[in-house]
Motif scaffolding. Structure first.
Motif, PDB file in Angstrom:
ATOM      1  N   UNK A 168       0.834  -1.189   0.000  1.00  0.00           N
ATOM      2  CA  UNK A 168       0.000   0.000   0.000  1.00  0.00           C
ATOM      3  C   UNK A 168       0.876   1.249   0.000  1.00  0.00           C
ATOM      4  N   UNK A 169       0.277   2.375  -0.299  1.00  0.00           N
ATOM      5  CA  UNK A 169       0.972   3.661  -0.288  1.00  0.00           C
ATOM      6  C   UNK A 169       0.820   4.310   1.083  1.00  0.00           C
ATOM      7  N   UNK A 170       1.928   4.817   1.616  1.00  0.00           N
ATOM      8  CA  UNK A 170       1.932   5.619   2.842  1.00  0.00           C
ATOM      9  C   UNK A 170       2.432   7.005   2.464  1.00  0.00           C
ATOM     10  N   UNK A 171       1.653   8.018   2.740  1.00  0.00           N
ATOM     11  CA  UNK A 171       2.046   9.383   2.380  1.00  0.00           C
ATOM     12  C   UNK A 171       1.525  10.348   3.423  1.00  0.00           C
ATOM     13  N   UNK A 172       1.926  11.623   3.299  1.00  0.00           N
ATOM     14  CA  UNK A 172       1.465  12.593   4.271  1.00  0.00           C
ATOM     15  C   UNK A 172       2.228  13.892   4.193  1.00  0.00           C
ATOM     16  N   UNK A 173       2.144  14.648   5.293  1.00  0.00           N
ATOM     17  CA  UNK A 173       2.749  15.968   5.378  1.00  0.00           C
ATOM     18  C   UNK A 173       3.512  16.093   6.684  1.00  0.00           C
ATOM     19  N   UNK A 174       4.683  16.739   6.634  1.00  0.00           N
ATOM     20  CA  UNK A 174       5.491  16.986   7.823  1.00  0.00           C
ATOM     21  C   UNK A 174       5.515  18.492   8.078  1.00  0.00           C
TER      22      UNK A 174
ATOM     23  N   UNK B 147       3.397  25.358  12.355  1.00  0.00           N
ATOM     24  CA  UNK B 147       2.536  24.704  11.367  1.00  0.00           C
ATOM     25  C   UNK B 147       3.003  24.962   9.933  1.00  0.00           C
ATOM     26  N   UNK B 148       4.272  25.288   9.753  1.00  0.00           N
ATOM     27  CA  UNK B 148       4.845  25.495   8.427  1.00  0.00           C
ATOM     28  C   UNK B 148       5.424  24.184   7.924  1.00  0.00           C
ATOM     29  N   UNK B 149       5.434  23.946   6.604  1.00  0.00           N
ATOM     30  CA  UNK B 149       5.991  22.702   6.076  1.00  0.00           C
ATOM     31  C   UNK B 149       7.482  22.595   6.337  1.00  0.00           C
ATOM     32  N   UNK B 150       7.923  21.386   6.665  1.00  0.00           N
ATOM     33  CA  UNK B 150       9.346  21.111   6.840  1.00  0.00           C
ATOM     34  C   UNK B 150       9.855  20.516   5.527  1.00  0.00           C
TER      35      UNK B 150
ATOM     36  N   UNK C  34      12.281   4.745   1.534  1.00  0.00           N
ATOM     37  CA  UNK C  34      12.411   6.069   2.106  1.00  0.00           C
ATOM     38  C   UNK C  34      12.018   7.137   1.116  1.00  0.00           C
ATOM     39  N   UNK C  35      11.776   8.360   1.641  1.00  0.00           N
ATOM     40  CA  UNK C  35      11.406   9.485   0.791  1.00  0.00           C
ATOM     41  C   UNK C  35      11.729  10.776   1.522  1.00  0.00           C
ATOM     42  N   UNK C  36      11.749  11.883   0.767  1.00  0.00           N
ATOM     43  CA  UNK C  36      11.985  13.202   1.338  1.00  0.00           C
ATOM     44  C   UNK C  36      10.781  14.094   1.064  1.00  0.00           C
ATOM     45  N   UNK C  37      10.547  15.051   1.946  1.00  0.00           N
ATOM     46  CA  UNK C  37       9.412  15.959   1.772  1.00  0.00           C
ATOM     47  C   UNK C  37       9.737  17.039   0.740  1.00  0.00           C
ATOM     48  N   UNK C  38       8.702  17.477   0.018  1.00  0.00           N
ATOM     49  CA  UNK C  38       8.887  18.509  -1.005  1.00  0.00           C
ATOM     50  C   UNK C  38       8.677  19.902  -0.402  1.00  0.00           C
TER      51      UNK C  38
END
Length: 800
Positions: free
Chosen positions: A34-40, A46-49, A64-68
Motif C-alpha cells: 500500500x501507499x503511505x504518504x502525508x505531510x510533515x 505549522x509550516x511545512x518542513x 524512504x522518501x523526502x518531503x517537497x
C-alpha cells in the motif's frame, strides 16, 4: 443476529488453527502492499518542513522518501501489516512512529509534526526522542496528565466497541460510572465535569440518548473511523481549556484522502454504516469525508427480531478540506444524530429491579443533536498562524412518562395516566479566534477568544397526581473566554508552559480568572519529572439555572439563577521513564481541592459534585456555591508499545474522593471506589503470504464498590414510594466490580480491499456487578439490578 454468532465462532476457530508466518525485522515486502504518504509540519509554526527524511524501518530493500516544498512525502510499495517510520530533519528532534497499520484496502495518510531543537547536532547527542508519537500530545502546552490516543486504540482494545470514552476507561485515573453508559469518572470527579472538544470547538454531549447536562450515553455518535490522533487530559490542563473541571477530550477529525476515492462498510455494536472519501477532482487537493450509521437493533426490529425497549438511532458525519492558495486552508464539518426509545412497564420483570425500566411507568424519550462548523486557517509567515472558526449546535430532548395503576397487587393494568413531560431545546452559536506565533526555537506564544451565544427553551413538570411546573423558560445568554499561553524552553532539558484564562457568564455576570503553569525537566536521556498547577472552573448545566422552586405563597422562583462557577485547584507531580525503546513507566500523584460547589441553602447532604451520570436533568432548587470537595491519589501506568507482535497496558489508580454538603458532614462521593486496576494485552499474528492478521486482545478490570444511599424499607412501605436514609447518604458500599473481556479478530488483505472480522466477548465470566437497588411499591420489596452480563458483539468491516 443469533444465527450469525455460531458462524463467526466457527470461522475464528478455523483461523486459530492456521499456520502462523513468522514476522522478523528484515522480512522483505511480500504479497499485498500500500501507499503511505502525508505531510510533515513544524510543531509550533505549522509550516511545512522541507527536505525531511521519512524511512520505513526493518524492511529490505530500504524504503524512504523526502518531503517537497509543501512538506509532502510519498512511500509506495509499503508491505501491509505493522510498520515503523522514522522522520528526521536537520535542526529538529526525530519522530518515531512505532505502529503504523498498513492494509491493502486503504491508503495511509499522515499529518506529522516535528519539534525544533535548541542545540545543534554537533553540540549534543540526543538519545531519547521526546517526539515519539505514543508519548506526546497534539497540544504542545500540556505538561502532565495528558496522553494522545489513536483511533486504532478504540478499535483494538477489548470491550471498547470503537468508542473513545470506553477506550479511555483503560487509562490510569479513569473509571466507569456503569456498564449501561459510556460516562467516565476521572480521579473521582463527576462525569459532568468532562469537556468535549471537536476540531477546536466545545461541543454538547456527542452521544445518543445523552441528556442535556451530562457528557455520556449508551452509544457514541463519534465515529472511530473518522477520527485522527487526539488528546485526552485528566488534570492541570492548559489555559485554552475553560469550563472544564475534571477532564478534556480534545478530538480531531482526519482529512479525507485527497488523491484516491475510498469506501467503507461496517456492521458492529454502534450500527450499520457506510462511508466514502476522496478528492473533489483529479486535479484538486480538496477532499471530502462522509459517513452514515443506522442502529442495528432498528434493522433487526424491521425483520421481526425485537427486544423490549428497542433503541433506535442514526447519525451522520461529514468533513471537507479545501486548500486556499499556498498558505490557507478552509474546512467544514458536521455531526448530527437522532435517537429514541420506549420502555413499557408491562415489559419489565417484576421480580427484580431493572436498569432502565420501572414496572409502574411507561417512558418515552427522544433526543437529537446537530453540530456544524466552518473554519479558515491562514499561515501569515513560517512563524505565525491564525484560525477563525464559526460553529452552531442544537440539542433537543423530549421526555414523556405515564403512571400505571394496577388492580390490587396484581400485574393487571387498570389505567395509564400521563404524569410527567419535558421538552428541552438548547442552541449555541460560537466564534473561535486563535493565533500562535513562534518567537524562536525557545519561545512560542498563543492566544484566543471564544464567544458562545446561547439560546434556550425549557418546559417540564408533573401533571399527576398534582400539577407542578419545574421549568418554563425561554431566552438567551452568552459565555465568553479569553486565554493567553506561553511556552519557554530554557534548554533541551527544561521547559515551562504557562497561561491565563478568563471567563464570564452573562446570565448573572459571574466571572473567573484562572492561572495555569507547568514545568518539565528531563533529568536523564530517558526520564522526565513534571510539576503542574491549575485553577479550573466549570459552569453548572444550563438547565439547573432555570429550575423553579415553589414558594410559600404558591408562586415559583428561579432560586438557582445566581449560581456561579464550581472551582478547583489542581496540583500534579509526574515521573515518566522510558525503560526500553518500547516500554514506558509513568507515575503521577495529584491533589484536587474543589470549592464553590452548588449545595442546598438549608443544611443537607446534597452537592452537585455527586451528580452527572443519569438520563434525566437535576431537579433541585435553592442552591448556593458553598460546597467543597477533595480528590487525591496516585496513578501508575506501565505500557508496552506494539513491537514484535504484542503490546500491553497495565494501570493502577489509588484514590480518595470526598465532598461536603451544606450540613458540613464529609462524605464519600458515589464515585469513590478507592481503587481502579486494568490489565490489557494484545497479540497479533501474520498469517500466510498475503500477510493477513489474526488478533486477540484480553482485558481485565476491577474497581472498589461504589457508594449509595440506603433505602428505609419501613418508611417506603408506609408512603408507597422509595424513602432513603439521607442522613447516611453514600455510606453503603457495594461489592467490588470485576469484568473480563476478550476480543478476537481476523484481517484479510486482498488486492485493493481489506476484510476485518471480529468478535468482542464482553464480561466473559458472566460476573454479576451491582448496578443499583430500587424499591418496588407493589411488592414492598427492595430489588437489585445488575449491570451487563455476558454479551458477544460481532463486527465486520470492509474497506476498499
Amino acid at each position: 443476529m443469533r444465527p450469525l454468532l455460531p458462524t463467526l465462532l466457527s470461522l475464528l476457530a478455523i483461523v486459530a488453527t492456521l499456520p502462523v508466518a513468522a514476522q522478523t525485522a528484515t522480512q522483505p515486502p511480500v504479497g499485498a502492499s500500500q501507499t503511505v504518504r502525508g505531510t510533515v509540519l513544524d510543531a509550533a509554526a505549522k509550516a511545512p518542513v522541507i527536505g525531511a527524511t521519512v524511512v520505513v524501518l526493518g524492511v529490505e530493500p530500504a524504503l524512504g522518501a523526502s518531503t517537497d516544498v509543501n512538506g509532502r512525502f510519498r512511500l509506495s510499495g509499503v508491505p501491509v501489516g505493522r510498520v515503523k517510520l522514522r522522520i528526521s530533519s536537520v535542526g529538529y528532534e526525530d519522530l518515531l512512529l512505532n505502529e503504523v497499520t498498513v492494509t491493502s484496502g486503504k491508503e495511509v495518510v499522515l499529518e506529522l509534526s516535528l519539534s525544533e531543537r535548541l542545540t545543534k547536532l554537533d553540540e549534543v547527542t540526543v538519545t531519547y526522542k521526546r517526539s515519539e508519537d505514543r508519548t506526546v500530545t497534539n497540544n504542545e502546552m500540556a505538561t502532565v496528565s495528558a496522553r494522545p490516543f489513536a483511533p486504532l486504540d478504540a478499535n483494538r482494545y477489548a470491550g471498547s466497541l470503537g468508542d473513545p470514552a470506553r477506550m479511555a476507561q483503560n487509562f490510569a485515573g479513569v473509571g466507569s460510572a456503569n456498564d449501561t453508559r459510556n460516562d467516565i469518572v476521572v480521579r473521582g470527579n463527576s462525569p459532568a465535569s468532562l469537556l468535549w472538544r471537536l476540531e477546536g470547538v466545545n461541543v454538547p454531549n456527542p452521544n445518543h440518548f445523552g441528556s442535556q447536562g451530562t457528557t455520556g450515553g449508551p452509544v457514541s455518535m463519534l465515529n472511530n473511523n473518522l477520527l485522527a490522533k487526539s488528546d485526552f487530559l485528566t488534570g492541570a490542563f492548559p489555559a485554552e481549556y475553560a469550563n472544564a473541571l475534571g477532564s478534556v477530550f480534545d478530538l480531531r477529525l482526519r482529512k479525507g484522502n485527497d488523491e484516491k476515492r475510498e469506501f467503507l462498510g461496517q456492521v458492529g455494536f454502534n450500527g450499520v454504516e457506510l462511508g466514502a472519501e476522496g478528492p473533489f477532482s483529479a486535479k484538486s487537493k480538496a477532499s471530502y469525508l462522509v459517513n452514515y450509521r443506522y442502529s442495528l437493533f432498528s434493522l433487526l426490529k424491521s425483520v421481526g427480531y425485537e427486544i423490549a425497549g428497542t433503541p433506535n438511532y442514526q447519525d451522520f458525519t461529514a468533513k471537507v478540506d479545501v486548500p486556499v492558495g499556498s498558505r490557507g486552508t478552509f474546512s467544514a464539518w458536521t455531526l448530527a444524530g437522532r435517537s429514541n426509545i420506549t420502555f413499557l412497564g408491562q415489559d419489565v420483570d417484576s421480580t427484580k429491579a431493572d436498569v432502565y425500566g420501572d414496572e409502574a411507568t411507561n417512558t418515552r424519550v427522544k433526543y437529537s443533536t446537530g453540530i456544524g462548523a466552518a473554519s479558515y486557517e491562514h499561515r501569515f509567515t513560517d512563524r505565525t498562524v491564525a484560525r477563525l472558526t464559526l460553529s452552531a449546535s442544537r440539542t433537543t430532548q423530549e421526555f414523556g412518562q405515564d403512571t400505571l395503576l394496577f388492580r390490587g397487587r396484581s400485574r393487571e393494568v387498570r389505567a395509564e395516566i400521563p404524569n410527567y413531560t419535558a421538552d428541552f431545546t438548547q442552541e449555541k452559536l460560537s466564534v473561535n479566534l486563535s493565533g500562535a506565533h513562534k518567537v524562536s526555537a525557545r519561545d512560542r506564544v498563543s492566544a484566543g477568544v471564544i464567544v458562545d451565544l446561547l439560546r434556550y427553551q425549557y418546559g417540564s413538570g408533573y401533571t399527576y397526581p398534582v400539577t407542578v411546573v419545574e421549568r418554563d423558560a425561554r431566552g438567551s445568554t452568552a459565555l465568553s473566554q479569553l486565554y493567553l499561553q506561553w511556552k519557554h524552553r530554557f534548554s533541551d532539558q527544561l521547559t515551562l508552559n504557562a497561561g491565563l484564562s478568563a471567563s464570564r457568564f452573562e446570565l448573572n455576570g459571574r466571572a473567573v480568572v484562572e492561572p495555569r503553569a507547568g514545568l518539565q525537566y528531563q533529568a536523564t536521556p530517558s526520564s522526565t519529572i513534571s510539576l503542574a498547577y491549575g485553577l479550573h472552573s466549570t459552569l453548572q448545566p444550563l438547565l439547573t439555572y432555570f429550575y423553579q422552586s415553589p414558594q410559600a405563597d404558591g408562586t415559583y422562583a428561579l432560586t438557582n439563577r445566581a449560581l456561579g462557577f464550581t472551582r478547583a485547584h489542581h496540583l500534579v507531580l509526574a515521573y515518566d521513564r522510558q525503560l526500553t525503546d518500547n516500554l514506558r513507566l509513568r507515575v503521577e500523584g495529584y491533589h484536587q481541592w474543589l470549592f464553590d460547589a452548588p449545595v442546598e441553602r438549608t443544611p443537607s447532604y446534597f452537592s452537585l459534585l455527586t451528580e452527572g451520570s443519569s438520563f434525566g436533568p437535576l431537579n433541585k432548587g435553592n442552591l448556593v456555591n458553598e460546597g467543597t470537595g477533595r480528590n487525591y491519589g496516585l496513578e501508575i501506568t506501565l505500557e508496552r508499545a506494539f513491537a514484535r507482535g504484542y503490546y500491553f497496558l497495565l494501570t493502577t489508580s489509588l484514590f480518595d474522593s470526598k465532598y461536603k454538603g451544606s450540613d458540613g458532614v464529609e462524605r464519600n462521593t458515589p464515585f469513590n471506589t478507592h481503587y481502579v486496576a486494568n490489565a490489557l494485552v494484545g497479540r497479533e499474528f501474520a498469517v500466510g503470504q498475503r500477510r493477513n492478521t489474526f488478533t486477540i486482545s484480553l482485558k481485565a478490570a476491577t474497581t472498589g464498590g461504589t457508594y449509595s444511599t440506603p433505602i428505609n424499607l419501613e418508611a417506603s412501605g408506609a408512603s408507597r414510594r422509595a424513602v432513603y436514609y439521607y442522613d447516611r447518604a453514600f455510606s453503603k458500599q457495594q461489592t467490588p466490580y470485576f469484568r473480563a473481556d476478550v476480543k478476537v479478530g481476523y484481517k484479510i488483505n486482498r488486492a485493493g480491499l481489506t476484510h476485518e472480522i471480529a468478535l468482542d466477548l464482553q464480561n466473559v465470566s458472566g460476573h454479576q456487578n451491582i448496578f443499583q437497588q430500587a424499591y418496588n411499591a407493589r411488592t414492598n420489596t427492595i430489588g437489585t439490578a445488575y449491570q451487563q452480563g455476558f454479551l458477544p458483539v460481532p463486527f465486520y468491516r470492509l474497506t476498499f
